[in-house]
Structure formats: C-alpha cells, structure tokens
Design a protein around this motif. Structure first.
Motif, PDB file in Angstrom:
ATOM      1  N   ILE A   1       0.837  -1.202   0.000  1.00  0.00           N
ATOM      2  CA  ILE A   1       0.000   0.000   0.000  1.00  0.00           C
ATOM      3  C   ILE A   1       0.873   1.254   0.000  1.00  0.00           C
ATOM      4  CG2 ILE A   1      -1.637   1.358   1.371  1.00  0.00           C
ATOM      5  CD1 ILE A   1      -2.883  -1.299   2.290  1.00  0.00           C
ATOM      6  N   ASN A   2       1.891   1.264   0.847  1.00  0.00           N
ATOM      7  CA  ASN A   2       2.806   2.405   0.888  1.00  0.00           C
ATOM      8  C   ASN A   2       3.554   2.574  -0.431  1.00  0.00           C
ATOM      9  OD1 ASN A   2       2.134   3.074   3.552  1.00  0.00           O
ATOM     10  ND2 ASN A   2       3.641   1.671   4.399  1.00  0.00           N
ATOM     11  N   ALA A   3       3.935   1.451  -1.036  1.00  0.00           N
ATOM     12  CA  ALA A   3       4.624   1.508  -2.334  1.00  0.00           C
ATOM     13  C   ALA A   3       3.703   2.072  -3.413  1.00  0.00           C
ATOM     14  CB  ALA A   3       5.110   0.113  -2.721  1.00  0.00           C
ATOM     15  N   PHE A   4       2.453   1.644  -3.408  1.00  0.00           N
ATOM     16  CA  PHE A   4       1.495   2.142  -4.401  1.00  0.00           C
ATOM     17  C   PHE A   4       1.272   3.648  -4.237  1.00  0.00           C
ATOM     18  CE2 PHE A   4      -0.530  -2.334  -4.304  1.00  0.00           C
ATOM     19  CZ  PHE A   4       0.312  -2.772  -5.313  1.00  0.00           C
ATOM     20  N   LYS A   5       1.180   4.095  -3.002  1.00  0.00           N
ATOM     21  CA  LYS A   5       0.941   5.527  -2.766  1.00  0.00           C
ATOM     22  C   LYS A   5       2.072   6.384  -3.333  1.00  0.00           C
ATOM     23  CE  LYS A   5      -2.094   5.155   1.266  1.00  0.00           C
ATOM     24  NZ  LYS A   5      -2.255   5.410   2.729  1.00  0.00           N
ATOM     25  N   LEU A   6       3.284   5.872  -3.289  1.00  0.00           N
ATOM     26  CA  LEU A   6       4.416   6.612  -3.847  1.00  0.00           C
ATOM     27  C   LEU A   6       4.387   6.662  -5.375  1.00  0.00           C
ATOM     28  CD1 LEU A   6       7.411   5.433  -1.598  1.00  0.00           C
ATOM     29  CD2 LEU A   6       6.177   7.607  -1.512  1.00  0.00           C
ATOM     30  N   MET A   7       3.592   5.790  -5.996  1.00  0.00           N
ATOM     31  CA  MET A   7       3.501   5.763  -7.461  1.00  0.00           C
ATOM     32  C   MET A   7       2.372   6.639  -8.001  1.00  0.00           C
ATOM     33  SD  MET A   7       5.938   3.846  -8.618  1.00  0.00           S
ATOM     34  CE  MET A   7       5.509   3.198 -10.245  1.00  0.00           C
TER      35      MET A   7
END
Length: 240
Positions: A92-98
């Motif tokens: 989820i955190n990785a997706f938010k950075l994208m």
C-alpha cells in the motif's frame, strides 16, 4: 481483511494484450521505488519465490483485439490482496508513492490516480459460492520431463489437481493449515484460453462452490488459489 483498489487513468483508451507483463512490471517498479529489500526478497535473481498475493483487473467496456485491448474510457482498476498483512501494508505504501507518475507502456502511458483500502468480510462458513475474478489456472507439473498439464473445470482431475496446488502452496510457505475437506464444484464453469507471458493456456472462470475450513478459505480469499496467482490469476469474490 483488506483488499486494495488501484484506479488508473490511461493516456489513450487502450491497453496491451500482454497485461500480465504490464502489471508485474508495475508491481516491480513500485517495490523498487519503495524498498530495495522487499523487491529483492520477492523478485531478486535468486530462485523464484512463491508469493502470497494476487490481483484482478476491471476493464470497463473492454474489447479484446488481436494486438491490443480497447477500453470504453481512459480508465481501469486493479484489485490487489495479500494474505501477509505486513507485506500488504508495504505494498500500500509503495502504491501511494507511485500516484500521479506516468508509467510508459507501448506508445501509451498509465497513471495511478487513487489507492483505496477496502474492508472485506471474513469467511465464517465452511461452504461458500464464489465468482472467479481473474482466471483460475489449475496446473499439474510433470517433473520427469519438466512439462505442465492444465485442467479445466469439467476434467475429472480438476478438483484433485487444484487441491494439490493448494497443498504445495501451504507446504512451501510452511502454513500450518489442513486441506482436509477442501473441494471445488463447478456451478457455472467456463473454459477460457488466457495469455500467460505470451503463452496460450487453458484456464477457468465462472461460479463455483468451495468447501474447506474457514481458515483455509480466508487464506485463499486473500492469496488466490491455483497457479500463477501473483501474475493475476486465481482471485475470487464471495457471492454467497
């Protein structure tokens, strides 16, 4: 229990036919941008790692042509789940950075607009009715000649082979759950031929009855079932 919804906007109202390659490359890019350690853990050059996540796609009004997928509009959604809650949080955190970053794809681009965490009800029954959201791939691997056999819903070995796929998943990840009583019965099964990294492969969609312990069914609800789960196969929705 949580499912993540990713909403994308495309530059042109189309997508490449090899969606598995596109989405896997996006997942890899998301992890590389967020955590080199997690990327290496899941996609490093060492031996292939069995993964605990799966996903399905919603492609509004999609028309599948020989060389591309034409959408009704400039948008599509991805539904992602993971039975490892700690890993899911990292995704989820990785997706938010994208978000709001253009991601190139074959003379086109897509851009992640929104990331939602959607709560899902836990399964409490030992018998459920499910609809396959991303094609179910049931595979028997022949170690002697390194070949694969793929089964469709009306084959007599379909249920037995899927159960074996689940047992291998549990064994390799050392998950202490039993497959005793696990079964799958087609209610409205349908065969499709899906592209798996460019290879035409028999797979299954439709509605099925799943039986098993609630603990096992909840695990499969989050991780998907069958083969090629982390490449967009085996995700299902509980409809009853």
């Amino acid at each position: 229990m949580v499912q993540v919804r990713l909403d994308f906007k495309t530059e042109k109202p189309e997508l490449p036919r090899d969606l598995d390659k596109l989405i896997v490359s996006f997942l890899k890019a998301s992890l590389q941008n967020f955590s080199t350690e997690l990327y290496e853990q899941l996609y490093g050059e060492r031996k292939a790692v069995l993964k605990t996540f799966t996903y399905s796609l919603y492609l509004p009004g999609a028309k599948f042509l020989a060389d591309k997928i034409v959408l009704k509009g400039n948008n599509f959604s991805l539904y992602f789940s993971d039975s490892d809650i700690g890993q899911l949080i990292q995704f989820i955190n990785a997706f938010k950075l994208m978000r709001f970053k253009k991601y190139s794809m074959n003379r086109n681009s897509m851009e992640l607009q929104k990331v939602y965490a959607e709560k899902k009800e836990e399964i409490t029954d030992s018998e459920i009715i499910v609809k396959i959201q991303s094609s179910l791939v049931v595979r028997k691997h022949e170690a002697q000649d390194n070949s694969d056999v793929y089964y469709i819903y009306n084959h007599p070995d379909f249920c037995k082979t899927l159960k074996k796929n689940v047992e291998i998943f549990l064994e390799k990840l050392e998950i202490p759950l039993s497959t005793e009583g696990f079964s799958i019965v087609p209610i409205k099964g349908k065969k499709i031929v899906t592209d798996i990294f460019g290879r035409k492969t028999d797979a299954n969609i439709g509605i099925y009855k799943l039986t098993g312990s609630p603990q096992l069914l909840n695990l499969l609800y989050q991780s998907g079932m069958g083969s090629r789960r982390s490449e967009g196969h085996g995700k299902f929705e509980v409809i009853w």
